[in-house]
Design a protein around this motif. Structure first.
Motif, PDB file in Angstrom:
ATOM      1  N   ASN A  81       5.358  -6.177 -51.874  1.00 23.75           N
ATOM      2  CA  ASN A  81       6.516  -7.009 -51.562  1.00 23.75           C
ATOM      3  C   ASN A  81       6.054  -8.444 -51.304  1.00 23.75           C
ATOM      4  O   ASN A  81       5.322  -8.696 -50.352  1.00 23.75           O
ATOM      5  N   PRO A  82       6.491  -9.405 -52.122  1.00 22.50           N
ATOM      6  CA  PRO A  82       6.022 -10.776 -51.950  1.00 22.50           C
ATOM      7  C   PRO A  82       6.791 -11.568 -50.897  1.00 22.50           C
ATOM      8  O   PRO A  82       6.426 -12.698 -50.598  1.00 22.50           O
ATOM      9  N   ILE A  83       7.859 -11.001 -50.355  1.00 19.84           N
ATOM     10  CA  ILE A  83       8.650 -11.757 -49.387  1.00 19.84           C
ATOM     11  C   ILE A  83       8.841 -10.953 -48.102  1.00 19.84           C
ATOM     12  O   ILE A  83       9.939 -10.542 -47.743  1.00 19.84           O
ATOM     13  N   ALA A  84       7.724 -10.770 -47.425  1.00 21.21           N
ATOM     14  CA  ALA A  84       7.730 -10.066 -46.141  1.00 21.21           C
ATOM     15  C   ALA A  84       8.761 -10.707 -45.218  1.00 21.21           C
ATOM     16  O   ALA A  84       9.108 -11.877 -45.367  1.00 21.21           O
ATOM     17  N   VAL A  85       9.210  -9.967 -44.262  1.00 25.84           N
ATOM     18  CA  VAL A  85      10.210 -10.321 -43.269  1.00 25.84           C
ATOM     19  C   VAL A  85      11.602 -10.372 -43.907  1.00 25.84           C
ATOM     20  O   VAL A  85      12.501  -9.699 -43.449  1.00 25.84           O
ATOM     21  N   LEU A  86      11.797 -11.158 -44.983  1.00 23.61           N
ATOM     22  CA  LEU A  86      13.115 -11.225 -45.629  1.00 23.61           C
ATOM     23  C   LEU A  86      13.493  -9.884 -46.232  1.00 23.61           C
ATOM     24  O   LEU A  86      14.622  -9.422 -46.085  1.00 23.61           O
ATOM     25  N   VAL A  87      12.584  -9.291 -46.971  1.00 23.52           N
ATOM     26  CA  VAL A  87      12.745  -7.931 -47.464  1.00 23.52           C
ATOM     27  C   VAL A  87      11.921  -7.093 -46.487  1.00 23.52           C
ATOM     28  O   VAL A  87      10.697  -7.132 -46.511  1.00 23.52           O
ATOM     29  N   PRO A  88      12.596  -6.391 -45.569  1.00 18.39           N
ATOM     30  CA  PRO A  88      11.947  -5.861 -44.367  1.00 18.39           C
ATOM     31  C   PRO A  88      11.043  -4.645 -44.582  1.00 18.39           C
ATOM     32  O   PRO A  88      11.322  -3.545 -44.106  1.00 18.39           O
ATOM     33  N   CYS A  89       9.935  -4.875 -45.250  1.00 17.24           N
ATOM     34  CA  CYS A  89       8.974  -3.794 -45.480  1.00 17.24           C
ATOM     35  C   CYS A  89       8.378  -3.295 -44.170  1.00 17.24           C
ATOM     36  O   CYS A  89       7.880  -2.167 -44.112  1.00 17.24           O
ATOM     37  N   HIS A  90       8.463  -4.092 -43.117  1.00 15.43           N
ATOM     38  CA  HIS A  90       7.938  -3.670 -41.809  1.00 15.43           C
ATOM     39  C   HIS A  90       8.750  -2.516 -41.217  1.00 15.43           C
ATOM     40  O   HIS A  90       8.288  -1.848 -40.305  1.00 15.43           O
ATOM     41  N   ARG A  91       9.936  -2.237 -41.752  1.00 13.99           N
ATOM     42  CA  ARG A  91      10.784  -1.176 -41.208  1.00 13.99           C
ATOM     43  C   ARG A  91      10.417   0.210 -41.718  1.00 13.99           C
ATOM     44  O   ARG A  91      11.027   1.190 -41.317  1.00 13.99           O
ATOM     45  N   LEU A  92       9.433   0.299 -42.609  1.00 16.14           N
ATOM     46  CA  LEU A  92       8.970   1.609 -43.075  1.00 16.14           C
ATOM     47  C   LEU A  92       7.806   2.073 -42.208  1.00 16.14           C
ATOM     48  O   LEU A  92       6.874   1.311 -41.943  1.00 16.14           O
ATOM     49  N   VAL A  93       7.885   3.327 -41.791  1.00 17.43           N
ATOM     50  CA  VAL A  93       6.836   3.924 -40.966  1.00 17.43           C
ATOM     51  C   VAL A  93       6.399   5.236 -41.606  1.00 17.43           C
ATOM     52  O   VAL A  93       7.049   5.739 -42.521  1.00 17.43           O
ATOM     53  N   GLY A  94       5.324   5.781 -41.114  1.00 19.69           N
ATOM     54  CA  GLY A  94       4.825   7.053 -41.629  1.00 19.69           C
ATOM     55  C   GLY A  94       5.755   8.205 -41.277  1.00 19.69           C
ATOM     56  O   GLY A  94       6.683   8.067 -40.467  1.00 19.69           O
ATOM     57  N   ALA A  95       5.488   9.345 -41.859  1.00 15.03           N
ATOM     58  CA  ALA A  95       6.335  10.533 -41.670  1.00 15.03           C
ATOM     59  C   ALA A  95       6.444  10.940 -40.201  1.00 15.03           C
ATOM     60  O   ALA A  95       7.473  11.475 -39.775  1.00 15.03           O
TER      61      ALA A  95
ATOM     62  N   GLY B 231       6.389   8.795 -37.755  1.00 13.18           N
ATOM     63  CA  GLY B 231       6.873   7.646 -37.006  1.00 13.18           C
ATOM     64  C   GLY B 231       5.776   6.660 -36.662  1.00 13.18           C
ATOM     65  O   GLY B 231       6.034   5.608 -36.071  1.00 13.18           O
ATOM     66  N   ALA B 232       4.544   6.975 -37.048  1.00 16.97           N
ATOM     67  CA  ALA B 232       3.413   6.088 -36.756  1.00 16.97           C
ATOM     68  C   ALA B 232       3.483   4.839 -37.629  1.00 16.97           C
ATOM     69  O   ALA B 232       3.945   4.882 -38.771  1.00 16.97           O
ATOM     70  N   LEU B 233       3.012   3.740 -37.068  1.00 23.90           N
ATOM     71  CA  LEU B 233       2.929   2.513 -37.850  1.00 23.90           C
ATOM     72  C   LEU B 233       1.821   2.674 -38.876  1.00 23.90           C
ATOM     73  O   LEU B 233       0.711   3.054 -38.541  1.00 23.90           O
ATOM     74  N   THR B 234       2.165   2.405 -40.116  1.00 18.09           N
ATOM     75  CA  THR B 234       1.179   2.451 -41.195  1.00 18.09           C
ATOM     76  C   THR B 234       1.236   1.133 -41.924  1.00 18.09           C
ATOM     77  O   THR B 234       2.188   0.371 -41.778  1.00 18.09           O
ATOM     78  N   GLY B 235       0.247   0.850 -42.717  1.00 13.74           N
ATOM     79  CA  GLY B 235       0.056  -0.374 -43.464  1.00 13.74           C
ATOM     80  C   GLY B 235       1.134  -1.430 -43.394  1.00 13.74           C
ATOM     81  O   GLY B 235       2.325  -1.145 -43.452  1.00 13.74           O
ATOM     82  N   TYR B 236       0.711  -2.653 -43.248  1.00 15.04           N
ATOM     83  CA  TYR B 236       1.590  -3.815 -43.326  1.00 15.04           C
ATOM     84  C   TYR B 236       0.737  -4.973 -43.785  1.00 15.04           C
ATOM     85  O   TYR B 236      -0.323  -5.231 -43.200  1.00 15.04           O
ATOM     86  N   GLY B 237       1.181  -5.671 -44.814  1.00 14.56           N
ATOM     87  CA  GLY B 237       0.405  -6.763 -45.390  1.00 14.56           C
ATOM     88  C   GLY B 237       0.043  -7.851 -44.396  1.00 14.56           C
ATOM     89  O   GLY B 237      -0.953  -8.532 -44.552  1.00 14.56           O
ATOM     90  N   GLY B 238       0.842  -8.018 -43.357  1.00 13.97           N
ATOM     91  CA  GLY B 238       0.559  -9.034 -42.348  1.00 13.97           C
ATOM     92  C   GLY B 238      -0.188  -8.502 -41.145  1.00 13.97           C
ATOM     93  O   GLY B 238      -0.409  -9.229 -40.185  1.00 13.97           O
ATOM     94  N   GLY B 239      -0.577  -7.232 -41.183  1.00 16.72           N
ATOM     95  CA  GLY B 239      -1.295  -6.622 -40.068  1.00 16.72           C
ATOM     96  C   GLY B 239      -0.371  -5.802 -39.185  1.00 16.72           C
ATOM     97  O   GLY B 239       0.803  -6.134 -39.009  1.00 16.72           O
TER      98      GLY B 239
END
Length: 171
Positions: free
Chosen positions: A132-146, A148-156
């Motif tokens: 996803n080239p537009i983090a925050v605007l396209v909320p890829c941060h809202r996806l979590v692992g099965a 509920g654990a936080l998994t990968g995020y391009g911004g850390g």
């Protein structure tokens, strides 16, 4: 989607550190990333736009204002920002589906794969999410692992956790 004739690179302060914001001549956001991920953003820009490097220039005032409003707590402010991306049809389907995850909630990669009609494509959803080239605007941060654990995020993961807390979700 056609290649824009020009790209502009602006830098904005945020509670998460400096944001790199790339817009086109219409004011649409083409990329958004954090300053310490400039190489990643550069790779995505080259992948999508070839040898079209962004030139330094201010993003439209409305885009800047909407991002500032979001970081000040107006979580719906991002919906006012126009964006455009290149990518495969599958990637664009994933990115569009991410917009349907409301602020303050999370979803899993598997649930999103099912939502787009590709229930066996959980890993592909993860790869598209990571591209996803537009983090925050396209909320890829809202996806979590099965689980509920936080998994990968391009911004850390620290930024992912901050964004989720900011939106009222429990990371």
């Amino acid at each position: 989607m056609t290649r824009p004739p020009h790209l502009r690179l602006d830098r904005l302060p945020s509670p998460l550190d400096e944001i790199l914001l790339v817009t086109d001549e219409t004011g649409a956001v083409r990329a958004l990333d954090f300053h310490d991920y400039m190489p990643r953003m550069g790779r995505l820009l080259r992948l999508h736009y070839g040898d079209l490097p962004p030139e330094n220039g201010a993003a439209p005032a409305g885009v800047r204002a909407a991002l500032n409003a979001y970081f000040e707590g107006a979580l719906d402010a991002l919906s006012a920002i126009a964006w455009a991306t290149h990518g495969t049809a599958f990637q664009r389907a994933v990115w569009t589906a991410l917009l349907n995850i409301p602020a303050g909630t999370t979803s899993t990669y598997a649930a999103l794969a099912t939502r787009i009609g590709k229930p066996a494509a959980t890993r592909a959803v993860g790869a598209a999410n990571g591209a996803n080239p537009i983090a925050v605007l396209v909320p890829c941060h809202r996806l979590v692992g099965a689980t509920g654990a936080l998994t990968g995020y391009g911004g850390g993961l620290e930024r992912k956790a901050w964004l989720l807390r900011h939106e009222g979700a429990r990371p």
